[in-house]
Write a protein that holds these residues in place. Structure first.
Motif, short mmCIF file in Angstrom:
data_model
loop_
_atom_site.label_atom_id
_atom_site.label_comp_id
_atom_site.label_asym_id
_atom_site.label_seq_id
_atom_site.Cartn_x
_atom_site.Cartn_y
_atom_site.Cartn_z
N ASN A 48 36.38 47.96 48.59
CA ASN A 48 35.58 48.30 47.40
C ASN A 48 36.06 49.62 46.81
O ASN A 48 35.41 50.66 46.92
CB ASN A 48 34.09 48.36 47.76
CG ASN A 48 33.21 48.63 46.55
OD1 ASN A 48 33.62 48.44 45.41
ND2 ASN A 48 31.99 49.08 46.80
N ASN A 49 37.24 49.59 46.20
CA ASN A 49 37.81 50.77 45.57
C ASN A 49 38.76 50.32 44.46
O ASN A 49 39.09 49.14 44.36
CB ASN A 49 38.54 51.64 46.61
CG ASN A 49 39.72 50.91 47.23
OD1 ASN A 49 40.75 50.73 46.58
ND2 ASN A 49 39.58 50.51 48.49
N PRO A 50 39.18 51.22 43.59
CA PRO A 50 39.98 50.82 42.43
C PRO A 50 41.26 50.06 42.76
O PRO A 50 41.75 49.31 41.90
CB PRO A 50 40.29 52.16 41.75
CG PRO A 50 39.12 53.03 42.09
CD PRO A 50 38.77 52.65 43.51
N ASN A 51 41.81 50.22 43.95
CA ASN A 51 43.01 49.45 44.31
C ASN A 51 42.75 47.95 44.30
O ASN A 51 43.67 47.16 44.07
CB ASN A 51 43.52 49.88 45.69
CG ASN A 51 44.05 51.30 45.69
OD1 ASN A 51 44.58 51.77 44.69
ND2 ASN A 51 43.91 51.98 46.82
N PHE A 52 41.50 47.56 44.55
CA PHE A 52 41.12 46.14 44.57
C PHE A 52 41.31 45.51 43.19
O PHE A 52 41.66 44.33 43.08
CB PHE A 52 39.66 46.01 45.01
CG PHE A 52 39.14 44.60 45.11
CD1 PHE A 52 39.34 43.85 46.25
CD2 PHE A 52 38.44 44.03 44.05
CE1 PHE A 52 38.86 42.55 46.35
CE2 PHE A 52 37.95 42.73 44.14
CZ PHE A 52 38.17 42.00 45.29
N ILE A 53 41.11 46.31 42.14
CA ILE A 53 41.14 45.80 40.77
C ILE A 53 42.51 45.22 40.43
O ILE A 53 42.62 44.23 39.70
CB ILE A 53 40.76 46.91 39.78
CG1 ILE A 53 39.32 47.39 40.05
CG2 ILE A 53 40.90 46.45 38.34
CD1 ILE A 53 38.93 48.64 39.26
N GLU A 54 43.57 45.83 40.97
CA GLU A 54 44.93 45.47 40.58
C GLU A 54 45.27 44.01 40.85
O GLU A 54 46.12 43.44 40.16
CB GLU A 54 45.93 46.37 41.32
CG GLU A 54 45.78 47.85 41.01
CD GLU A 54 46.64 48.71 41.91
OE1 GLU A 54 47.44 48.13 42.69
OE2 GLU A 54 46.53 49.95 41.84
N SER A 55 44.63 43.41 41.84
CA SER A 55 44.99 42.03 42.22
C SER A 55 43.83 41.05 42.03
O SER A 55 43.88 39.94 42.55
CB SER A 55 45.43 42.00 43.69
OG SER A 55 44.38 42.41 44.55
N ASP A 56 42.82 41.47 41.27
CA ASP A 56 41.62 40.66 41.13
C ASP A 56 41.32 40.39 39.66
O ASP A 56 41.60 41.23 38.81
CB ASP A 56 40.43 41.40 41.78
CG ASP A 56 39.23 40.48 41.96
OD1 ASP A 56 39.22 39.69 42.93
OD2 ASP A 56 38.30 40.55 41.13
N PRO A 57 40.72 39.23 39.35
CA PRO A 57 40.36 38.94 37.95
C PRO A 57 39.41 39.95 37.32
O PRO A 57 39.28 39.97 36.09
CB PRO A 57 39.71 37.55 38.04
CG PRO A 57 40.31 36.93 39.25
CD PRO A 57 40.49 38.06 40.22
N ILE A 58 38.75 40.78 38.12
CA ILE A 58 37.86 41.79 37.54
C ILE A 58 38.64 42.79 36.68
O ILE A 58 38.05 43.53 35.89
CB ILE A 58 37.06 42.53 38.65
CG1 ILE A 58 35.82 43.20 38.05
CG2 ILE A 58 37.95 43.53 39.38
CD1 ILE A 58 34.89 43.82 39.08
N GLN A 59 39.97 42.78 36.82
CA GLN A 59 40.77 43.67 35.98
C GLN A 59 40.64 43.31 34.50
O GLN A 59 40.85 44.17 33.63
CB GLN A 59 42.24 43.64 36.40
CG GLN A 59 42.96 42.34 36.11
CD GLN A 59 44.42 42.40 36.54
OE1 GLN A 59 45.29 42.59 35.71
NE2 GLN A 59 44.67 42.25 37.83
N ILE A 60 40.29 42.07 34.19
CA ILE A 60 40.20 41.64 32.79
C ILE A 60 39.06 42.38 32.06
O ILE A 60 39.31 43.01 31.02
CB ILE A 60 40.05 40.12 32.68
CG1 ILE A 60 41.21 39.42 33.40
CG2 ILE A 60 39.97 39.69 31.21
CD1 ILE A 60 42.59 39.80 32.90
N PRO A 61 37.82 42.34 32.54
CA PRO A 61 36.80 43.14 31.86
C PRO A 61 37.06 44.64 31.92
O PRO A 61 36.59 45.38 31.05
CB PRO A 61 35.49 42.76 32.58
CG PRO A 61 35.91 42.16 33.88
CD PRO A 61 37.23 41.51 33.62
N HIS A 62 37.85 45.09 32.90
CA HIS A 62 38.18 46.51 32.97
C HIS A 62 39.13 46.94 31.85
O HIS A 62 39.38 48.14 31.68
CB HIS A 62 38.77 46.87 34.33
CG HIS A 62 37.75 47.25 35.35
ND1 HIS A 62 37.07 48.45 35.34
CD2 HIS A 62 37.27 46.57 36.43
CE1 HIS A 62 36.23 48.50 36.36
NE2 HIS A 62 36.33 47.37 37.03
#
Length: 254
Positions: free
Chosen positions: A18-32
């Protein structure tokens, strides 16, 4: 492991993922990619809708969705004319095709123009410890516009026994609010305690190995069982353990 050891183990894995590194490989990067609340909501909803299959493909296709909407999803949803929908014709993600995409844009327009937006519907129909009735109600309102029957399969209905993995994931994104920078926490009137874990093959298999889940099917009954198990570990924020279950399954092959 006893319950205390299990909690410590899972809390450690939550902290790991549960940290920003997770965003890089996850679809949650789209709303980000967005900062305006409605853009975040719509981008998150559409990305979550197509979040099945290869993760790289999911992310690439979700980015394509945003490109086709001029990277202004809320403006496109609210102000599009029928001829603008022709721009969406090339899109396809597995069984989600351009006709489905066009229907989703119209459905979202109806939600924002006539029902107060995505947050309002889920907020108005939540129960104290469950968002599942709200998901059912949302699906009813979403498809009150003209649509093909085939398109309805892209929003699961807990009332039909579904674990509704993708829309529960979307709700986690919108509702959970911590300082770690992954989930958005922009919906303030829904308690994280009411959220359900996005149950899929990865989280389900890990949960069974850890004794959090006994049911063999990843359905609504399994979701209810898993939610109850996770609430014994943290009643205020049970769905934070999605990070642990998913990370153990996808990244560690647990």
């Amino acid at each position: 492991m006893n319950s205390s050891e299990l909690k410590d183990f899972l809390d450690e894995k939550v902290n790991l993922y549960n940290n920003p590194n997770f965003i890089e490989s996850d679809p949650i990067q789209i709303p980000h990619l967005f900062t305006v609340k409605e853009d975040v909501e719509i981008a998150g909803f559409l990305a979550a809708t197509i979040a099945w299959g290869n993760r790289k493909m999911i992310i690439n296709n979700a980015k394509r969705m945003m490109d086709l909407m001029g990277n202004s999803p809320y403006d496109f949803v609210i102000n599009h004319k029928d001829y603008h929908l022709d721009d969406l014709t090339p899109f396809v993600h597995r069984t989600f095709n351009s006709d489905d995409f066009k229907t989703f844009v119209k459905g979202l327009q109806n939600i924002y123009m006539n029902h107060g937006g995505l947050e309002t519907i889920f907020n108005n129909h939540q129960e104290k410890l469950s968002m599942q009735p709200a998901i059912t109600e949302f699906k009813k309102k979403f498809f009150c516009i003209e649509h093909q029957q085939r398109t309805t399969k892209h929003i699961s209905d807990p009332n039909q026994g579904s674990a509704a993995k993708r829309i529960n994931m979307f709700l986690r994104w919108m509702v959970r609010n911590d300082t770690n920078g992954v989930d958005f926490g922009i919906w303030k009137n829904i308690s994280p305690a009411a959220l359900s874990c996005p149950l899929d093959v990865h989280s389900g298999n890990v949960a069974r190995k850890l004794g959090l889940l006994t049911r063999t099917q990843n359905d609504g009954k399994a979701l209810f069982e898993l939610d109850n198990s996770l609430r014994t570990l943290n009643s205020n924020d049970p769905v934070k353990y999605d990070f642990a279950l998913f990370g153990l399954g996808v990244f560690e092959g647990f």
